[in-house]
Write a protein that holds these residues in place. Structure first.
Motif, mmCIF file in Angstrom:
data_model
loop_
_atom_site.group_PDB
_atom_site.id
_atom_site.type_symbol
_atom_site.label_atom_id
_atom_site.label_comp_id
_atom_site.label_asym_id
_atom_site.label_seq_id
_atom_site.Cartn_x
_atom_site.Cartn_y
_atom_site.Cartn_z
ATOM 1 N N UNK A 131 13.299 4.040 -2.282
ATOM 2 C CA UNK A 131 12.136 4.925 -2.344
ATOM 3 C C UNK A 131 10.824 4.143 -2.336
ATOM 4 N N UNK A 132 10.920 2.838 -2.370
ATOM 5 C CA UNK A 132 9.747 1.956 -2.452
ATOM 6 C C UNK A 132 8.777 2.463 -3.516
ATOM 7 N N UNK A 133 9.296 2.601 -4.736
ATOM 8 C CA UNK A 133 8.500 3.158 -5.818
ATOM 9 C C UNK A 133 8.588 2.275 -7.055
ATOM 10 N N UNK A 134 7.525 2.312 -7.844
ATOM 11 C CA UNK A 134 7.513 1.668 -9.146
ATOM 12 C C UNK A 134 7.318 2.762 -10.186
ATOM 13 N N UNK A 135 8.125 2.698 -11.265
ATOM 14 C CA UNK A 135 8.205 3.817 -12.200
ATOM 15 C C UNK A 135 8.046 3.311 -13.632
ATOM 16 N N UNK A 136 7.158 3.982 -14.375
ATOM 17 C CA UNK A 136 6.851 3.583 -15.742
ATOM 18 C C UNK A 136 6.941 4.793 -16.662
ATOM 19 N N UNK A 176 0.820 -1.216 0.000
ATOM 20 C CA UNK A 176 0.000 0.000 0.000
ATOM 21 C C UNK A 176 0.854 1.266 0.000
ATOM 22 N N UNK A 177 2.129 1.134 0.418
ATOM 23 C CA UNK A 177 3.027 2.289 0.461
ATOM 24 C C UNK A 177 3.762 2.509 -0.858
ATOM 25 N N UNK A 178 3.621 1.583 -1.816
ATOM 26 C CA UNK A 178 4.285 1.774 -3.111
ATOM 27 C C UNK A 178 3.951 3.156 -3.682
ATOM 28 N N UNK A 179 4.977 3.911 -4.024
ATOM 29 C CA UNK A 179 4.783 5.162 -4.745
ATOM 30 C C UNK A 179 4.780 4.835 -6.234
ATOM 31 N N UNK A 180 3.815 5.389 -6.954
ATOM 32 C CA UNK A 180 3.668 5.098 -8.377
ATOM 33 C C UNK A 180 4.006 6.348 -9.187
#
Length: 699
Positions: free
Chosen positions: A502-507, A434-438
């Motif tokens: 950063x606990x992020x997923x980047x597209x 739930x904390x994933x930054x998108x």
């Protein structure tokens, strides 16, 4: 440092994802296939509906889908699409990358032609950088004019203190004995820390220096030829050039022996060794780290995170032991090698001859393509703003965001339904999910290039300016709040990534188009494409290394001991499966090196399928082009991986890349996937069906 990205790095020139072409013909179809067990299956479409996003002409129907689904989905395309001479691999992914490159090419040509841009503006910098990189006449005329002052600086070194001063100056370009920079503290993600790590090698992997097989020997021979010829271009006679080349190779071989291999470099805990500056100075006195910190504006640092202590111990000894003359040749060669792309054609040609041996490429890329790549690396966010205005709509960003949230919900359901995980670990996993930054498309805050000076005078000086700008930009982060808006890829990039700190997923915008995402295609195509990509990046947060990081990006073990052991037992099953794959005779995939990517592929497919099954299309079950919704999902997944590769490039990939070859990124997950077996009526004994005792399942 960001996590390994979803695709192969551009340095390999490896295109491993496919691009779907136009619509298929609308007609009823009968598809008869035989499994390896000899059973015939027939699927009949009576819908008369034609789909978008899956190219039926790519299929090789002579190969049963239950024997080799990669060949079934892509075999005809592979036969009809040989590798262009300038490429080391060729897949549908290249077409997408080329398409994006063509769009950007038009932007760059327009900006470069406009001489009215305001001095200091992004448009001026982009236009001048690209124009200078294209200007081969000016590069030839300049020769070594702009390089000579830096060569003179190396030549003036007389002792160990001179070496130390040279390495301490952050404005000097080229490989050194080690790397030093600023990045997030892996165990305290809210602060930046000074970090040191191994480095200094030219060849793609330490093993190229150490192995005695014929392939490694041939690469070393080509590398020596490259070194000798480069030294001769700099003015050395044959004997001197050979002596200098041997000195450089000897130093690098010594570095290679002390370096950790790529599997060891994946271990986040062992690469985190925090020491006080006083401890580092005492452990490695010959590196003169206090001087390096002073010259880098980092005198306020109290601690340093040391990545590979044994390597730095050897580097410390080398600086004292090795002849100063040899160390100067090392610095001299690496200065030239690092900027060969902006030197006269003779230097570029020598560099390419080594590349040919490493990758099998037949001819260099067109100059404008190399100029684009350099501009993208130097000023990617500057012209990226123009790119997204022209090629990426707000609606596309919104649709992608909605799909990510669908995938997040599906992942939560899989975590909650997992039988082997305890309630305590599930709670932590859901908190992290739930904390994933998108991040989608492009940055909300664009990079500031105001301190970067670019002109048309010299492509080489522009490279020096960019290197200094990037170094100073990195060093300036120390003591500042962590910038969580930063991007690790430029908008046109056809790729995606997960950043654990950063606990992020980047597209980036570049990947959010066919074959991954197409608003005209049915859900099966989009979930089999971009859905699998999204799920892949999410799963990196829970792979064998990503799972060691918590919801705030800190290196922390949030698993119960029992759950951690169960996870690794399941992961080991995947590792052994990939160890057995042999893309070339005697060349095996390294299951430990590729573990994180293989787990992400399996998890990504699982989550994408879970999300897809909630769609109206999946519930309706209506056939398109003779295939059920489920079959179209798996075809979409397989077709994004279609690729032809040169043997040299494939060997290099297996040795150096944490991603498995495209063939195995397709069949590896599917062999473990009961839903795939059901969709294509595969039975026990078929090659695409692993036995229940050897089947991997995690999420």
């Amino acid at each position: 440092m960001t996590h390994i990205s979803f695709l192969h790095r551009a340095a390999l020139s490896a295109a491993v994802l496919g691009l779907a072409a136009g619509a298929a013909h609308a007609q009823d179809q009968k598809i008869k296939t035989k499994s390896s067990a000899g059973k015939t299956k027939t699927t009949v479409s009576t819908s008369g509906q034609s789909g978008v996003g899956i190219t039926l002409a790519n299929l090789d129907r002579s190969v049963p889908p239950c024997d080799d689904f990669f060949q079934f989905a892509n075999g005809t395309w592979m036969k009809n699409n040989p590798i262009p001479e300038s490429e080391t691999s060729w897949g549908g992914f290249n077409q997408l990358r080329n398409r994006n490159r063509d769009v950007v090419h038009g932007i760059l040509e327009k900006v470069a032609a406009d001489r009215t841009a305001k001095p200091g503006s992004n448009a001026q910098k982009v236009g001048d950088f690209y124009a200078a990189a294209l200007d081969s006449v000016a590069v030839e005329k300049a020769g070594l004019k702009y390089l000579q002052p830096r060569l003179d600086k190396i030549n003036a070194i007389q002792d160990v203190a001179g070496i130390q001063r040279y390495l301490a100056d952050p404005r000097n370009l080229g490989k050194g004995w080690y790397g030093l920079g600023v990045g997030q503290d892996a165990k305290n993600s809210n602060v930046y820390a000074v970090q040191m790590r191994q480095g200094g090698l030219t060849l793609p992997d330490r093993d190229y220096y150490l192995k005695d097989d014929a392939r490694s020997k041939a690469i070393r021979a080509a590398y020596r030829t490259y070194q000798v010829n480069t030294f001769k271009l700099l003015g050395d006679d044959q004997a001197t050039a050979e002596r200098n080349a041997d000195a450089v190779t000897r130093l690098e071989t010594r570095m290679a022996r002390a370096s950790r291999d790529r599997v060891a470099l994946r271990d986040r805990e062992s690469n985190y060794n925090k020491m006080t500056v006083a401890q580092v100075a005492a452990a490695y006195p010959n590196l003169d780290i206090p001087l390096r910190l002073k010259e880098s504006g980092l005198s306020g640092a109290k601690e340093i995170i040391v990545g590979q202590p044994d390597y730095l111990k050897e580097a410390n000894v080398m600086i004292k032991e090795e002849p100063i003359a040899d160390q100067k040749q090392y610095l001299r060669f690496h200065l030239v090698e690092g900027v060969s792309s902006a030197l006269p054609k003779a230097y570029v040609d020598e560099n390419f001859r080594l590349t040919q041996v490493l990758t099998g490429a037949k001819v260099p890329q067109a100059r404008w393509k190399r100029a684009f790549a350099a501009t993208d690396g130097a000023l990617g966010e500057a012209f990226g703003q123009i790119y997204v205005d022209q090629d990426f709509s707000p609606a596309a960003k919104a649709r992608a965001k909605a799909m990510v949230e669908n995938m997040r919900q599906a992942y939560a359901e899989r975590i909650q339904a997992t039988e082997w995980m305890s309630a305590a670990t599930k709670k932590e996993a859901l908190t992290k999910l739930n904390a994933f930054v998108v991040k989608i498309g492009y940055p909300d805050k664009w990079k500031d290039y105001s301190k970067l000076n670019i002109s048309r005078e010299s492509a080489l000086n522009n490279l020096f300016a960019v290197a200094e700008f990037n170094t100073m930009d990195n060093l300036s982060k120390f003591g500042q709040p962590v910038d969580r808006a930063v991007w690790g890829m430029t908008p046109p990039t056809v790729n995606a990534y997960y950043n654990p700190s950063l606990n992020e997923i980047v597209f980036p915008a570049g990947i959010l188009q066919p074959p991954f995402y197409d608003p005209k295609a049915d859900d099966a195509v989009n979930y089999g494409g971009i859905g699998a990509v999204i799920g892949h990046e999410m799963t990196h947060g829970f792979d064998d290394q990503g799972r060691k990081v918590d919801s705030q990006g800190n290196l922390r073990d949030w698993w119960t001991k029992e759950d951690g052991e169960k996870f690794m037992a399941k992961a080991d099953v995947v590792g052994k499966q990939y160890d057995a794959f042999t893309p070339l005779d005697s060349v095996h995939v390294n299951g430990k090196l590729t573990m994180g990517e293989n787990l992400a592929d399996l998890g990504g497919l699982t989550i994408a399928y879970q999300a897809f099954m909630k769609t109206p299309q999946a519930k309706a079950g209506k056939m398109i082009d003779g295939f059920t919704p489920e079959q179209r999902f798996f075809l979409s997944y397989a077709q994004i991986w279609r690729v032809n590769q040169r043997p040299e490039a494939l060997r290099q990939q297996v040795q150096t890349d944490p991603h498995s070859p495209g063939h195995y990124r397709t069949i590896g997950p599917l062999q473990n996937f009961p839903e795939f077996h059901k969709a294509f009526q595969c039975k026990d004994g078929d090659k695409m069906v692993r036995s229940a005792s050897n089947r991997a399942k995690i999420w």
